[in-house]
Structures are given as C-alpha cells and as structure tokens.
Design an enzyme around this catalytic site. Structure first.
Site, PDB file in Angstrom:
ATOM      1  CE  LYS A  84      -4.403   0.995   2.333  1.00 10.79           C
ATOM      2  NZ  LYS A  84      -5.087   0.831   3.617  1.00 10.79           N
TER       3      LYS A  84
HETATM    4  O1  G3P Z   1      -7.876   1.791   5.779  1.00  3.19           O
HETATM    5  C1  G3P Z   1      -8.284   2.924   5.122  1.00  3.19           C
HETATM    6  C2  G3P Z   1      -9.643   3.435   5.480  1.00  3.19           C
HETATM    7  O2  G3P Z   1     -10.604   2.429   5.270  1.00  3.19           O
HETATM    8  C3  G3P Z   1      -9.752   4.104   6.813  1.00  3.19           C
HETATM    9  O3  G3P Z   1     -11.073   4.342   7.183  1.00  3.19           O
HETATM   10  O4  G3P Z   1     -12.689   4.854   8.979  1.00  3.19           O
HETATM   11  O5  G3P Z   1     -10.280   5.515   9.269  1.00  3.19           O
HETATM   12  O6  G3P Z   1     -11.745   6.718   7.647  1.00  3.19           O
HETATM   13  P1  G3P Z   1     -11.462   5.416   8.339  1.00  3.19           P
END
Ligand code: G3P
Length: 224
Positions: A84
């Site tokens: 990533k």
């Molecule tokens: O892993 C990336 C993403 O899905 C993070 O989500 O909930 O931290 O905005 P969030």
C-alpha cells in the site's frame, strides 16, 4: 462486490473468514498500531489466515527510495501481500517501479477522481478512495465512487485497476458501492456485523421458536 475487512485484528479476521466472507484484508499504520503487535508478525499471521486472498501492508516512508525498499520488504513477508502506497508524487513513482516488477500496489488516500486516474495510470492494481472521510467534511464520498467506476469502465482506457472503496462507515455505503459497480468494499468488523442485522429477522425467529415451544408443550406428538 468483494468484501474486505479493514482491520489488523486477527480474531475478527478469523471470525468472518470462517463464514467465507473475507475476500481480502486492508491495514494501515493506525490499524497496526491499534493492535500493539509487531508489524511483520501481524502481516504474516493475517496473510496465512486468509491465503490466497490479498493483504494490504502500507509503507511508512514518504520518499521514493525508502518506499521502494519498504515495498520490497513488505512483499517478501508473504506471497499474498499487496503493498500500500500513499497518493503523493513520490508514491506514484514508487508505484510505477514496484508494479513494473510485478508487485501489486494499492494506492491509498484517494480523495478525488483525478488522483484515482493518476494512480490507475501509474499501474496500481487497486485504488482506495476514502468515502467516509469525504462525507465527514461535507463532500460527496459516493459521488467519487461513481466517477471512478465511470473512468475505469471507459472503453478508451480499459484500466484493470480494482476500485477498493475504503473508509466505509455503515451498510448503506456497502449497498451503494455495490450498485455503482465498485470492485471491492473494505469495512471495519462492526460494519460487517451490522450487515447481518434486521429487527424483523430477530422478531420473526423469536415468533417461530415461541410457536414451536408452545405447541411442543401442548402436543406430545411434536418432537425435534
Ligand atoms: O484503511 C483505510 C480506510 O478504510 C480508513 O477508514 O474509517 O479511518 O476513515 P477510516
């Protein structure tokens, strides 16, 4: 649409993997730190659990040379690791280099259609648009998915990149992303749990069992 879990928690991964619901895993530095375990050991354990499905392991560096070195290191941890890389100029250079070596790349932190287009052109196998974080700042997260699906499907380009919808906050996001034709939705375990829930299911099951138990008490001929 494929379902990925956005977590580094092995117990959650095992729980949903046993139901056949885990098509892959995404992690990020925040999720790794939350589990409090060694990065390499965590990724290796997850990769083993979900093999051959992919596990995204993010680089920490932000300069080209170190991102490439970390990308190669992360990939060496398991065959099913996807590297990533953040959506920054140095990251796109690293994406180009690593993807040309056959290492699959997930470009993360995508917040606009043009960022997604750049990542697809750089050779990303996956792009991760963050819809919940866009909604949080009053922008249209699902609108971004619609644009990216349209760009990907345009006959002039034939991009093979998979659109991995990230920062999903609730089951409606999952349904909307599926209707738009996104390839993958990655979600925390609590969203996956909510996807099973409907109050009418609980009420219906209770009624079935109450009727059964009442009849069993009244008629000895009813047996299980
Ligand atoms: O892993 C990336 C993403 O899905 C993070 O989500 O909930 O931290 O905005 P969030």
């Amino acid at each position: 649409m494929k379902f990925y879990l956005d977590t580094a928690n092995l117990a959650s991964i095992k729980k949903y993997n046993a139901m056949g619901l885990v098509d892959g895993i995404t992690t990020n530095p925040s999720l790794i730190v939350k589990e409090g375990a060694d990065f390499e050991e965590t990724i290796k354990a997850i990769a083993k659990e979900v093999y051959p499905n992919p596990v995204s392991a993010e680089v920490i560096a932000t300069d080209y040379e170190t991102m490439v070195a970390e990308g190669k290191r992360n990939k060496s941890w398991a065959e099913n690791v996807v590297v990533k890389i953040p959506m920054i100029p140095e990251g796109m250079r690293a994406t180009k280099t690593l993807s040309s070596m056959g290492i699959p790349i997930n470009v993360t932190l995508i917040f606009s259609a043009v960022q997604g287009l750049i990542a697809m052109k750089a050779g990303a196998s996956y792009i991760s648009p963050f819809i919940g974080r866009l909604d949080d700042v009053g922008q249209d997260g699902m609108g971004l998915i619609k644009d990216l699906v349209e760009i990907k499907k345009n006959e002039n380009y034939k991009f093979k990149t998979e659109i991995l919808v990230a920062s999903i906050r609730h089951p409606i996001h999952v349904v909307q992303a599926a209707k738009m034709g996104a390839d993958i939705g990655t979600m925390p375990a609590d969203v996956m749990e909510k996807m099973f829930m409907h109050p009418l299911t609980d009420i219906g099951l209770k009624r079935f069992l109450d009727d059964w138990n009442k009849a069993k008490k009244e008629k000895a001929s009813i047996t299980v």
